[in-house]
Design a protein around this motif. Structure first.
Motif, PDB file in Angstrom:
ATOM      1  N   PHE A  86       0.828  -1.205   0.000  1.00  0.00           N
ATOM      2  CA  PHE A  86       0.000   0.000   0.000  1.00  0.00           C
ATOM      3  C   PHE A  86       0.861   1.254   0.000  1.00  0.00           C
ATOM      4  O   PHE A  86       0.607   2.195  -0.759  1.00  0.00           O
ATOM      5  CB  PHE A  86      -0.926  -0.005   1.216  1.00  0.00           C
ATOM      6  N   VAL A  87       1.884   1.281   0.846  1.00  0.00           N
ATOM      7  CA  VAL A  87       2.763   2.450   0.899  1.00  0.00           C
ATOM      8  C   VAL A  87       3.476   2.649  -0.427  1.00  0.00           C
ATOM      9  O   VAL A  87       3.571   3.773  -0.951  1.00  0.00           O
ATOM     10  CB  VAL A  87       3.771   2.296   2.050  1.00  0.00           C
ATOM     11  N   ALA A  88       3.983   1.558  -1.012  1.00  0.00           N
ATOM     12  CA  ALA A  88       4.701   1.677  -2.284  1.00  0.00           C
ATOM     13  C   ALA A  88       3.776   2.131  -3.399  1.00  0.00           C
ATOM     14  O   ALA A  88       4.109   3.032  -4.181  1.00  0.00           O
ATOM     15  CB  ALA A  88       5.355   0.340  -2.628  1.00  0.00           C
ATOM     16  N   ASN A  89       2.585   1.526  -3.491  1.00  0.00           N
ATOM     17  CA  ASN A  89       1.654   1.900  -4.558  1.00  0.00           C
ATOM     18  C   ASN A  89       1.172   3.331  -4.400  1.00  0.00           C
ATOM     19  O   ASN A  89       1.081   4.082  -5.385  1.00  0.00           O
ATOM     20  CB  ASN A  89       0.466   0.940  -4.578  1.00  0.00           C
ATOM     21  N   ALA A  90       0.838   3.707  -3.164  1.00  0.00           N
ATOM     22  CA  ALA A  90       0.378   5.077  -2.938  1.00  0.00           C
ATOM     23  C   ALA A  90       1.476   6.087  -3.261  1.00  0.00           C
ATOM     24  O   ALA A  90       1.212   7.152  -3.842  1.00  0.00           O
ATOM     25  CB  ALA A  90      -0.084   5.236  -1.492  1.00  0.00           C
ATOM     26  N   SER A  91       2.713   5.750  -2.894  1.00  0.00           N
ATOM     27  CA  SER A  91       3.816   6.665  -3.178  1.00  0.00           C
ATOM     28  C   SER A  91       4.035   6.808  -4.679  1.00  0.00           C
ATOM     29  O   SER A  91       4.252   7.912  -5.192  1.00  0.00           O
ATOM     30  CB  SER A  91       5.086   6.159  -2.496  1.00  0.00           C
ATOM     31  N   HIS A  92       3.968   5.697  -5.392  1.00  0.00           N
ATOM     32  CA  HIS A  92       4.128   5.763  -6.850  1.00  0.00           C
ATOM     33  C   HIS A  92       3.006   6.569  -7.494  1.00  0.00           C
ATOM     34  O   HIS A  92       3.236   7.354  -8.426  1.00  0.00           O
ATOM     35  CB  HIS A  92       4.149   4.350  -7.430  1.00  0.00           C
ATOM     36  N   GLU A  93       1.779   6.373  -7.016  1.00  0.00           N
ATOM     37  CA  GLU A  93       0.658   7.109  -7.591  1.00  0.00           C
ATOM     38  C   GLU A  93       0.767   8.604  -7.314  1.00  0.00           C
ATOM     39  O   GLU A  93       0.320   9.425  -8.122  1.00  0.00           O
ATOM     40  CB  GLU A  93      -0.660   6.561  -7.035  1.00  0.00           C
ATOM     41  N   LEU A  94       1.330   8.973  -6.177  1.00  0.00           N
ATOM     42  CA  LEU A  94       1.440  10.385  -5.832  1.00  0.00           C
ATOM     43  C   LEU A  94       2.598  11.080  -6.544  1.00  0.00           C
ATOM     44  O   LEU A  94       2.591  12.306  -6.665  1.00  0.00           O
ATOM     45  CB  LEU A  94       1.607  10.543  -4.315  1.00  0.00           C
ATOM     46  N   ARG A  95       3.581  10.331  -7.002  1.00  0.00           N
ATOM     47  CA  ARG A  95       4.724  10.968  -7.650  1.00  0.00           C
ATOM     48  C   ARG A  95       4.336  11.586  -8.991  1.00  0.00           C
ATOM     49  O   ARG A  95       4.875  12.628  -9.381  1.00  0.00           O
ATOM     50  CB  ARG A  95       5.847   9.951  -7.858  1.00  0.00           C
TER      51      ARG A  95
END
Length: 426
Positions: free
Chosen positions: A173-182
């Motif tokens: 979740f943290v990795a996916n959310a971070s990628h989506e926010l970049r």
């Protein structure tokens, strides 16, 4: 008072019950023999008729009575000797058999508790693998009959599986959310840069754009830190031999600071992910430089080896850190109270990333307040030679701070001596 182990207590119970049963059996045998012997011999004497004459000599009643008394004395002496022999020989035999039974009880108890040792060993390896769910992929997988211990092991495996899935879901979740926010942050940065650099842009728009760019950059650094934290919590599959002293030297050379950084870099060969280890070193140095005194501040960096582990120690001058707040500094988004009030630039992810990187490499991190202000952070990683010999499944040792480098009681401006080349970066 130290309590006995379960194995010792089971052995004592087994041996005690066996000894008690032997004593009861010996006592019952003694009573039965004692009651049986006088009746048998006495009946035999009463039924015996003495001859009235022997070789032409008449036996008087007095002689016959004397003979019976003499025979009864022999009977009593034989009975006493038999009972004494029964007690002595039976006691010796009981002691020998009890000792053998205790030895077998010790072996049987150890055999019965072997599955519990396997469960304990697995739990200890998982606990020593660090935080953030490292090592939860391991299972006990106990073989054997479907008994209480097997059910305990299976339940423990089920708990580990659910915890592993929970941690993996959190990291994804943290990795996916971070990628989506970049992506939107990168788009915002491009639009703001275009608006700021546009010819004829009003001064108010330029100032607003620069402010928004600074906020956007801060968010990008936050996302980058979250991505690094998520990546560092993954298990390191491929390990590259690397000297931690070279990593520290390279990171220190890239930094530009007015504060002196005293380096005492002894060889520290280990193996791991070079990118993560470089980020670990960078976070420690940036943390030591950022949280320092404005004037006359200093930083000490030491590397070396200790008992099959490589060591990295970073100490700095700075504000006094309460001992009860040291552990909270390793939690994500947690900082000291004065930094939260003052609105510092940090996000509280630096030391969290350091602990995650050390844990995924099989090491550990500890911190302690430095006397006079500041912090001493010690990182332990498995040495390359020990990794080639046998994997580390035990927890890193508690290393004395004085052995590793800068001690908390060092006065300001007095770098700690350590074997190896010493350099100062300004």
């Amino acid at each position: 008072m130290k309590r006995l182990t379960i194995r010792a207590r089971l052995t004592l119970v087994y041996g005690g019950l066996f000894l008690l049963a032997g004593v009861v059996l010996l006592a019952v045998t003694y009573v039965l023999v004692e009651q049986r012997m006088p009746g048998t011999v006495g009946v035999a004497l009463n039924k015996t008729r003495l001859p009235e004459s022997t070789a032409g000599r008449v036996i008087s009643p007095n002689d016959a009575e004397q003979f019976r008394i003499f025979a009864r004395q022999i009977q009593d002496e034989a009975r006493d000797n038999a009972l004494e022999t029964l007690l002595t020989q039976g006691g010796i035999a009981l002691a020998v058999v009890s000792a053998i039974a205790v030895a077998f009880g010790w072996l049987i108890a150890g055999r019965a508790l072997q599955p519990l040792h396997q469960i304990t060993g697995t739990a200890r390896r998982i606990a020593g693998a660090g935080t953030a769910g490292h090592g939860l992929h391991e299972r006990i997988a106990l073989d054997g009959p479907r008994d209480e211990v097997k059910e305990l092991a299976d339940t423990f495996d089920l708990m580990l599986e659910r915890l592993d899935q929970s941690f993996d879901g959190q990291r994804r979740f943290v990795a996916n959310a971070s990628h989506e926010l970049r992506t939107p942050l990168a788009l915002n940065r491009s639009l703001l840069e275009l608006a700021v650099t546009r010819p004829g842009a009003p001064a108010e728009l330029t100032q607003l754009g620069e402010t928004l760019l600074a906020v956007n950059e801060r968010h990008e650094r936050l996302i980058d830190g979250l991505l690094t934290l998520a990546d560092s919590e993954q298990q390191v599959v491929e390990r590259t031999p690397i000297d931690l002293a070279e990593v520290v030297g390279h990171v220190a050379e890239q930094m530009r600071t007015e504060l002196p950084v005293h380096r005492h870099l002894a060889p520290a060969p280990t193996a791991g992910d070079p990118v993560l280890l470089e980020r670990l070193t960078q976070n420690l140095l940036e943390n030591a430089l950022r949280h320092n005194v404005p004037a006359n501040g200093q930083v000490w960096v030491n590397t070396g080896t200790f008992d099959g582990w490589v060591t990295l120690v970073v100490a700095n001058t700075g504000p006094v850190v309460p001992g009860y707040e040291v552990e909270t500094m390793f939690q994500p988004f947690r900082r000291l109270r004065q930094e939260r009030v003052g609105g510092g630039r940090g996000f509280g992810l630096g030391l969290s990333i350091v602990r995650a990187v050390a844990g995924t490499h099989g090491g550990s991190v500890r911190a302690e307040p430095r006397h006079g202000g500041g912090l001493v952070v010690t990182v332990l990683l498995p040495a390359e030679a020990s990794l080639r010999a046998v994997p580390h499944h035990h927890a890193p040792p508690a290393v004395p701070t004085a052995t590793l480098g800068p001690r908390p009681e060092l006065p300001v401006g007095d770098p700690a001596p350590l074997a190896g080349p010493a350099r100062t970066l300004r």
